[in-house]
Design an enzyme around this catalytic site. Structure first.
Site, PDB file in Angstrom:
ATOM      1  N   TRP A 290       1.137  -1.141   0.359  1.00 19.52           N
ATOM      2  CA  TRP A 290       0.033   0.072  -0.238  1.00 19.52           C
ATOM      3  C   TRP A 290       0.635   1.041   0.168  1.00 19.52           C
ATOM      4  O   TRP A 290       1.311   0.962   1.126  1.00 19.52           O
ATOM      5  CB  TRP A 290      -0.729  -0.234   1.514  1.00 19.52           C
ATOM      6  CG  TRP A 290      -1.691   1.530   1.331  1.00 19.52           C
ATOM      7  CD1 TRP A 290      -1.184   2.258   2.513  1.00 19.52           C
ATOM      8  CD2 TRP A 290      -2.743   1.588   0.879  1.00 19.52           C
ATOM      9  NE1 TRP A 290      -2.036   3.499   1.797  1.00 19.52           N
ATOM     10  CE2 TRP A 290      -3.103   3.484   1.092  1.00 19.52           C
ATOM     11  CE3 TRP A 290      -3.878   1.246   0.109  1.00 19.52           C
ATOM     12  CZ2 TRP A 290      -4.537   3.769   0.918  1.00 19.52           C
ATOM     13  CZ3 TRP A 290      -4.631   2.001  -0.837  1.00 19.52           C
ATOM     14  CH2 TRP A 290      -5.034   2.928   0.047  1.00 19.52           C
ATOM     15  N   MET A 291       0.506   2.179  -0.984  1.00 19.82           N
ATOM     16  CA  MET A 291       1.102   3.368  -0.738  1.00 19.82           C
ATOM     17  C   MET A 291      -0.345   4.660  -0.682  1.00 19.82           C
ATOM     18  O   MET A 291      -1.448   4.393  -1.626  1.00 19.82           O
ATOM     19  CB  MET A 291       1.851   3.597  -1.900  1.00 19.82           C
ATOM     20  CG  MET A 291       2.636   5.173  -1.981  1.00 19.82           C
ATOM     21  SD  MET A 291       3.730   5.522  -3.456  1.00 19.82           S
ATOM     22  CE  MET A 291       2.388   6.072  -4.585  1.00 19.82           C
ATOM     23  N   ASN A 292       0.372   5.732  -0.116  1.00 27.14           N
ATOM     24  CA  ASN A 292      -0.610   6.768  -0.253  1.00 27.14           C
ATOM     25  C   ASN A 292       0.342   7.907  -0.750  1.00 27.14           C
ATOM     26  O   ASN A 292       1.159   8.016  -1.207  1.00 27.14           O
ATOM     27  CB  ASN A 292      -2.114   7.316   0.689  1.00 27.14           C
ATOM     28  CG  ASN A 292      -1.304   6.698   1.794  1.00 27.14           C
ATOM     29  OD1 ASN A 292      -1.309   5.843   2.373  1.00 27.14           O
ATOM     30  ND2 ASN A 292      -2.205   8.863   2.692  1.00 27.14           N
ATOM     31  N   ASP A 293       0.326   9.318   0.389  1.00 29.99           N
ATOM     32  CA  ASP A 293       0.251  10.982  -0.533  1.00 29.99           C
ATOM     33  C   ASP A 293       1.754  10.433  -0.368  1.00 29.99           C
ATOM     34  O   ASP A 293       2.800   9.853   0.200  1.00 29.99           O
ATOM     35  CB  ASP A 293       0.670  11.512   1.230  1.00 29.99           C
ATOM     36  CG  ASP A 293      -1.010  11.594   1.282  1.00 29.99           C
ATOM     37  OD1 ASP A 293      -2.084  10.892   1.173  1.00 29.99           O
ATOM     38  OD2 ASP A 293      -1.263  12.339   2.531  1.00 29.99           O
TER      39      ASP A 293
ATOM     40  N   GLU B 124      -5.996  18.758   4.665  1.00 33.16           N
ATOM     41  CA  GLU B 124      -4.502  17.613   4.385  1.00 33.16           C
ATOM     42  C   GLU B 124      -4.204  18.480   3.924  1.00 33.16           C
ATOM     43  O   GLU B 124      -4.005  19.391   3.133  1.00 33.16           O
ATOM     44  CB  GLU B 124      -5.488  16.510   4.100  1.00 33.16           C
ATOM     45  CG  GLU B 124      -6.151  15.933   5.190  1.00 33.16           C
ATOM     46  CD  GLU B 124      -7.136  14.668   4.885  1.00 33.16           C
ATOM     47  OE1 GLU B 124      -6.760  13.597   5.246  1.00 33.16           O
ATOM     48  OE2 GLU B 124      -6.950  14.247   3.666  1.00 33.16           O
TER      49      GLU B 124
ATOM     50  N   TRP C 136      -9.324   9.258  -1.622  1.00 34.98           N
ATOM     51  CA  TRP C 136      -9.783   7.628  -0.974  1.00 34.98           C
ATOM     52  C   TRP C 136     -11.420   7.213  -1.283  1.00 34.98           C
ATOM     53  O   TRP C 136     -11.688   6.273  -0.398  1.00 34.98           O
ATOM     54  CB  TRP C 136     -10.257   9.321   0.478  1.00 34.98           C
ATOM     55  CG  TRP C 136      -8.634   9.293   0.979  1.00 34.98           C
ATOM     56  CD1 TRP C 136      -7.874  10.460   0.812  1.00 34.98           C
ATOM     57  CD2 TRP C 136      -7.917   7.915   1.944  1.00 34.98           C
ATOM     58  NE1 TRP C 136      -6.737   9.974   1.373  1.00 34.98           N
ATOM     59  CE2 TRP C 136      -6.562   8.840   2.082  1.00 34.98           C
ATOM     60  CE3 TRP C 136      -8.254   6.291   1.861  1.00 34.98           C
ATOM     61  CZ2 TRP C 136      -5.826   8.318   2.369  1.00 34.98           C
ATOM     62  CZ3 TRP C 136      -6.602   5.802   2.372  1.00 34.98           C
ATOM     63  CH2 TRP C 136      -5.574   6.452   2.895  1.00 34.98           C
TER      64      TRP C 136
ATOM     65  N   SER D 198       2.275  11.657   7.360  1.00 35.30           N
ATOM     66  CA  SER D 198       2.311  12.804   6.282  1.00 35.30           C
ATOM     67  C   SER D 198       3.395  13.982   6.990  1.00 35.30           C
ATOM     68  O   SER D 198       2.647  14.405   7.553  1.00 35.30           O
ATOM     69  CB  SER D 198       0.886  13.469   5.308  1.00 35.30           C
ATOM     70  OG  SER D 198       1.305  12.203   4.778  1.00 35.30           O
TER      71      SER D 198
ATOM     72  N   ASP E 241      -0.228  16.883   8.992  1.00 35.55           N
ATOM     73  CA  ASP E 241       0.764  17.388   7.844  1.00 35.55           C
ATOM     74  C   ASP E 241       1.353  18.755   7.627  1.00 35.55           C
ATOM     75  O   ASP E 241       1.567  18.670   6.817  1.00 35.55           O
ATOM     76  CB  ASP E 241      -0.600  17.042   6.182  1.00 35.55           C
ATOM     77  CG  ASP E 241      -1.425  16.085   6.790  1.00 35.55           C
ATOM     78  OD1 ASP E 241      -1.194  14.512   7.542  1.00 35.55           O
ATOM     79  OD2 ASP E 241      -2.402  15.780   5.958  1.00 35.55           O
TER      80      ASP E 241
ATOM     81  N   GLN F 145       3.437   8.037   2.124  1.00 39.29           N
ATOM     82  CA  GLN F 145       2.778   7.059   2.988  1.00 39.29           C
ATOM     83  C   GLN F 145       2.784   5.306   2.387  1.00 39.29           C
ATOM     84  O   GLN F 145       2.336   5.386   1.566  1.00 39.29           O
ATOM     85  CB  GLN F 145       1.525   7.408   3.295  1.00 39.29           C
ATOM     86  CG  GLN F 145       1.422   8.398   3.625  1.00 39.29           C
ATOM     87  CD  GLN F 145       1.678   9.031   5.398  1.00 39.29           C
ATOM     88  OE1 GLN F 145       0.950   8.398   6.109  1.00 39.29           O
ATOM     89  NE2 GLN F 145       2.903   9.153   6.221  1.00 39.29           N
TER      90      GLN F 145
ATOM     91  N   TRP G 209      -4.727   0.429   3.876  1.00 40.82           N
ATOM     92  CA  TRP G 209      -3.974   1.310   4.718  1.00 40.82           C
ATOM     93  C   TRP G 209      -3.784   0.434   5.795  1.00 40.82           C
ATOM     94  O   TRP G 209      -4.560  -0.587   6.309  1.00 40.82           O
ATOM     95  CB  TRP G 209      -5.388   2.589   4.706  1.00 40.82           C
ATOM     96  CG  TRP G 209      -4.355   4.004   5.609  1.00 40.82           C
ATOM     97  CD1 TRP G 209      -3.440   4.797   4.767  1.00 40.82           C
ATOM     98  CD2 TRP G 209      -4.152   3.770   6.923  1.00 40.82           C
ATOM     99  NE1 TRP G 209      -3.287   5.450   5.346  1.00 40.82           N
ATOM    100  CE2 TRP G 209      -3.444   5.273   7.290  1.00 40.82           C
ATOM    101  CE3 TRP G 209      -5.130   3.007   7.706  1.00 40.82           C
ATOM    102  CZ2 TRP G 209      -3.668   5.553   8.685  1.00 40.82           C
ATOM    103  CZ3 TRP G 209      -4.943   3.676   9.262  1.00 40.82           C
ATOM    104  CH2 TRP G 209      -4.182   4.663   9.449  1.00 40.82           C
TER     105      TRP G 209
HETATM  106  C1  FRU Z   1      -4.134  12.375   3.549  1.00 35.94           C
HETATM  107  C2  FRU Z   1      -3.976  11.988   4.268  1.00 35.94           C
HETATM  108  C3  FRU Z   1      -3.552  12.724   5.086  1.00 35.94           C
HETATM  109  C4  FRU Z   1      -2.299  11.883   6.538  1.00 35.94           C
HETATM  110  C5  FRU Z   1      -2.676  10.533   5.546  1.00 35.94           C
HETATM  111  C6  FRU Z   1      -2.694   9.607   6.380  1.00 35.94           C
HETATM  112  O1  FRU Z   1      -4.258  11.303   2.198  1.00 35.94           O
HETATM  113  O2  FRU Z   1      -5.258  11.325   4.874  1.00 35.94           O
HETATM  114  O3  FRU Z   1      -4.021  13.360   5.960  1.00 35.94           O
HETATM  115  O4  FRU Z   1      -1.362  12.521   6.919  1.00 35.94           O
HETATM  116  O5  FRU Z   1      -3.369  10.306   4.804  1.00 35.94           O
HETATM  117  O6  FRU Z   1      -2.216   8.226   5.737  1.00 35.94           O
END
Ligand code: FRU
Length: 482
Positions: free
Chosen positions: A16-19, A201, A286, A76, A150, A35, A43
């Protein structure tokens, strides 16, 4: 080739990857942290994954940069080169890298407290290879704001101090510091400005010159989830002033970096050459990020894009975003064609390389539709609708039923401010994504797509009663980076 794996966009090797996080340029390398949850494709406890690049396109995966600890998951944040060693973390006067992030304490969250997000720092004295958490963490505690996170830090030349922009639920907060360890709240912005359909965010505060002039403005990027123009997650921006303490703006309208469904949490590089503002976003939303139909990894980043600030015709100031120059080195040159499509007719172009391609042309028409299709008859349609909006319709684009909104939203972008002269249309396709840039980044849409086969057909449909003139049409394959 792994199904849906982007061939020239950054994606994690697995899981998994996000920000994007900690984006900093240092000694010839662009660092990209992100992330990351190394144990699952959904997540979970957040780490900072890590990759480096010389040109922002070809990436080398690195070992994980930051792991969760007793204070919580690593959410983040950003990273800076502490040139003057203000933090004292540097060895023998060498500039350390300092990462500034949010600690998210899952225990405090479970217990229903509102103080579970705090800000922490870590430093590296080996150019980002390994990181030591500061033993005075957290550097900013939380006195009861549920969404408090963040941190994006920059050096503010005018006042000679570090400035941190943080989000606190429905607004941004600004803090200053001389050493990255002690922070003082100096101002807040936004309770009554901009879009508020969800939590704020991933802020970013950048100083930009208006193109072609000496005028300087400050731009504040704020991601919001939900509440984006086409549902779910999106990134708005404000153009205004920053006096070292707080941000102000006269802006009335809601402006968005990207109107598509899949560009979120994007921020810019710190310390980049020529002070270029290089932006990367997380190419997901999301609403459905955790259920997209990839198997061993989830999601990718947008192409890195250079931000520029221009005066609009109707809007006062507009932030453009457009792929960085180095991306051009991966686009295989192709012949430029001119095309005329008769009124209400279409032109079909077959090309096996469309699945990983850049398509660009010049036109002054706002009455055309484009369709990318494959052998299975799946199509993604995009172009101008009858109301003059630019739209993307992915309802018949392949796999769409993994989530209820994915296929049903017809994404729309009001186009109100294009020049009358021919403008450029650029489309970048990479297996499971499409990025559309009108007039060099004035209007941008990014969307994920999950066709069951690569595209091999482009249809250009003229919806108007006049001949559609397309010039400098180039359909180019793009090289893979892995
Ligand atoms: C944005 C967010 C940030 C938070 C992170 C958690 O996508 O919700 O606000 O720091 O992802 O993974």
């Amino acid at each position: 080739m792994e199904k849906y794996r982007p061939q020239f966009h950054f994606s994690p090797e697995n899981m998994w990857m996000n920000d994007p996080n900690g984006m900093v340029y240092h000694k010839g390398d662009y660092h990209l942290f992100y992330q990351y949850y190394p144990d699952s494709t959904v997540w979970g406890p957040m780490h900072w994954g890590h990759a480096i690049s010389k040109d922002l396109i070809k990436w080398e995966h690195q070992p994980i940069g930051l792991y969760p600890d007793d204070l919580g998951y690593i959410f983040s944040g950003s990273a800076v080169v502490d040139k003057d060693n203000t933090s004292g973390f540097g060895k023998k006067g060498e500039a350390p890298l300092v990462a500034i992030f949010t600690y998210h304490d899952p225990v405090g969250e479970k217990e229903g407290r509102n103080t579970f997000q705090t800000q922490g720092i870590a430093y590296s004295t080996d150019d980002g290879k390994s990181w030591v958490k500061y033993d005075g963490n957290p550097v900013i505690p939380n006195d009861g704001i549920r969404d408090f996170r963040d941190p994006k830090v920059m050096w503010h030349e005018e006042t000679g101090q570090w400035i941190m922009t943080l989000v606190a639920g429905d607004h941004a907060q600004f803090f200053s510091s001389s050493n990255l360890k002690e922070w003082t709240l100096t101002g807040t912005f936004g309770k009554d400005k901009g879009a508020h359909g969800g939590v704020w965010e991933c802020p970013d505060l950048v100083k930009m010159k208006v193109d072609g002039s000496e005028e300087e403005k400050w731009v504040l990027l704020i991601s919001i989830n939900p509440g984006a123009p086409n549902q779910g997650s999106g990134t708005q921006y404000f153009v205004g002033e920053f006096d070292g303490k707080t941000f102000t703006t006269e802006q009335k309208e809601h402006l968005w970096v990207d109107w598509g469904t899949d560009n979120y949490a994007g921020v810019t590089y710190s310390n980049s050459p020529n002070d270029d503002k290089i932006f990367i976003g997380w190419m997901s939303n999301w609403m459905y990020a955790q259920v997209t139909p990839t198997k061993t990894w989830r999601s990718a980043m947008t192409l890195p894009r250079k931000l520029s600030l221009r005066k609009g015709i109707k809007n006062d100031y507009l932030v453009y975003n457009y792929p960085v120059k180095s991306f051009g080195n991966y686009v295989e040159n192709s012949e430029k064609l001119a095309l005329e499509v008769a009124a209400k007719r279409s032109e079909i172009i077959k090309n096996k390389k469309l699945g990983q391609s850049e398509i660009s042309f010049m036109t002054n028409s706002t009455e055309f539709l484009l369709e990318l299709g494959n052998k299975k008859g799946e199509v993604v349609e995009f172009g101008f609708d009858a109301d003059g909006n630019f739209m993307i319709d992915r309802s018949k684009s392949g796999k769409v039923d993994f989530q209820e909104n994915f296929g049903t939203i017809i994404q729309k972008m009001p186009v109100v401010d294009l020049p009358e002269d021919p403008f450029e249309v650029k489309i970048v396709v990479d297996w499971s994504s499409i990025e559309v840039f009108l007039n060099k980044g004035q209007y941008v849409m990014t969307a994920q797509i999950f066709p069951n086969d690569l595209y091999n057909r482009l249809v250009i449909k003229n919806e108007s009663n006049e001949t559609l003139e397309i010039n400098d049409l180039e359909i180019s394959a793009v090289e893979r980076i892995w």
